[in-house]
Design a protein around this motif. Structure first.
Motif, PDB file in Angstrom:
ATOM      1  N   SER A   7     -39.981 -49.180 -45.759  1.00  0.00           N
ATOM      2  CA  SER A   7     -40.758 -49.648 -44.976  1.00  0.00           C
ATOM      3  C   SER A   7     -39.914 -50.976 -44.161  1.00  0.00           C
ATOM      4  N   ASP A   8     -39.840 -51.797 -43.664  1.00  0.00           N
ATOM      5  CA  ASP A   8     -39.875 -53.249 -43.162  1.00  0.00           C
ATOM      6  C   ASP A   8     -40.558 -54.132 -43.811  1.00  0.00           C
ATOM      7  N   GLU A   9     -42.119 -53.646 -44.344  1.00  0.00           N
ATOM      8  CA  GLU A   9     -42.426 -54.328 -45.503  1.00  0.00           C
ATOM      9  C   GLU A   9     -41.941 -54.405 -46.682  1.00  0.00           C
ATOM     10  N   GLN A  10     -41.529 -53.193 -46.809  1.00  0.00           N
ATOM     11  CA  GLN A  10     -41.247 -53.502 -47.789  1.00  0.00           C
ATOM     12  C   GLN A  10     -39.755 -53.399 -48.535  1.00  0.00           C
ATOM     13  N   ARG A  13     -39.966 -57.529 -48.521  1.00  0.00           N
ATOM     14  CA  ARG A  13     -40.930 -57.676 -49.819  1.00  0.00           C
ATOM     15  C   ARG A  13     -39.099 -57.984 -51.267  1.00  0.00           C
ATOM     16  N   ILE A  14     -38.161 -56.934 -50.729  1.00  0.00           N
ATOM     17  CA  ILE A  14     -37.471 -56.979 -52.027  1.00  0.00           C
ATOM     18  C   ILE A  14     -36.368 -57.598 -52.047  1.00  0.00           C
ATOM     19  N   LEU A  15     -36.356 -58.559 -50.469  1.00  0.00           N
ATOM     20  CA  LEU A  15     -35.499 -59.454 -50.282  1.00  0.00           C
ATOM     21  C   LEU A  15     -36.159 -60.674 -50.820  1.00  0.00           C
ATOM     22  N   SER A  44     -43.416 -60.149 -43.952  1.00  0.00           N
ATOM     23  CA  SER A  44     -44.383 -59.522 -43.757  1.00  0.00           C
ATOM     24  C   SER A  44     -44.935 -59.409 -42.750  1.00  0.00           C
ATOM     25  N   ASP A  45     -45.579 -60.818 -42.627  1.00  0.00           N
ATOM     26  CA  ASP A  45     -46.456 -60.944 -40.510  1.00  0.00           C
ATOM     27  C   ASP A  45     -45.904 -60.958 -39.216  1.00  0.00           C
ATOM     28  N   ASP A  46     -44.486 -61.131 -39.625  1.00  0.00           N
ATOM     29  CA  ASP A  46     -43.669 -61.499 -38.934  1.00  0.00           C
ATOM     30  C   ASP A  46     -42.700 -60.017 -38.740  1.00  0.00           C
ATOM     31  N   VAL A  47     -43.138 -59.745 -38.959  1.00  0.00           N
ATOM     32  CA  VAL A  47     -41.996 -58.042 -39.447  1.00  0.00           C
ATOM     33  C   VAL A  47     -42.945 -56.898 -38.948  1.00  0.00           C
ATOM     34  N   LYS A  48     -44.541 -56.899 -38.945  1.00  0.00           N
ATOM     35  CA  LYS A  48     -45.341 -56.307 -38.513  1.00  0.00           C
ATOM     36  C   LYS A  48     -45.383 -57.078 -36.832  1.00  0.00           C
TER      37      LYS A  48
END
Length: 65
Positions: A7-10, A13-15, A44-48
């Motif tokens: 997912s985009d959040e994952q 996190r990996i980055l 992650s907030d920006d991705v959401k």
């Protein structure tokens, strides 16, 4: 379009892990570079927020078109 394994959040996190340590074993270097190109310095907030804006944009385009 092919569904991503992560997912985009994952991905964000990996980055973050890749910035602290060496390239993580979860993804290849090519994936890391492509993700950095797409997500840059997002959290992650920006991705959401980006997902909600894209969904709203698609909805509005559907209404107009």
């Amino acid at each position: 379009m092919r569904k991503s394994r992560y997912s985009d959040e994952q991905i964000v996190r990996i980055l973050g892990e890749a910035d602290r340590d060496t390239i993580p074993e979860v993804a290849s270097e090519a994936s890391i570079y492509a993700w950095r190109k797409r997500f840059g310095e997002m959290v992650s907030d920006d991705v959401k927020r980006l997902k909600t804006l894209e969904a709203e944009n698609a909805r509005l385009k559907k209404m107009v078109g």
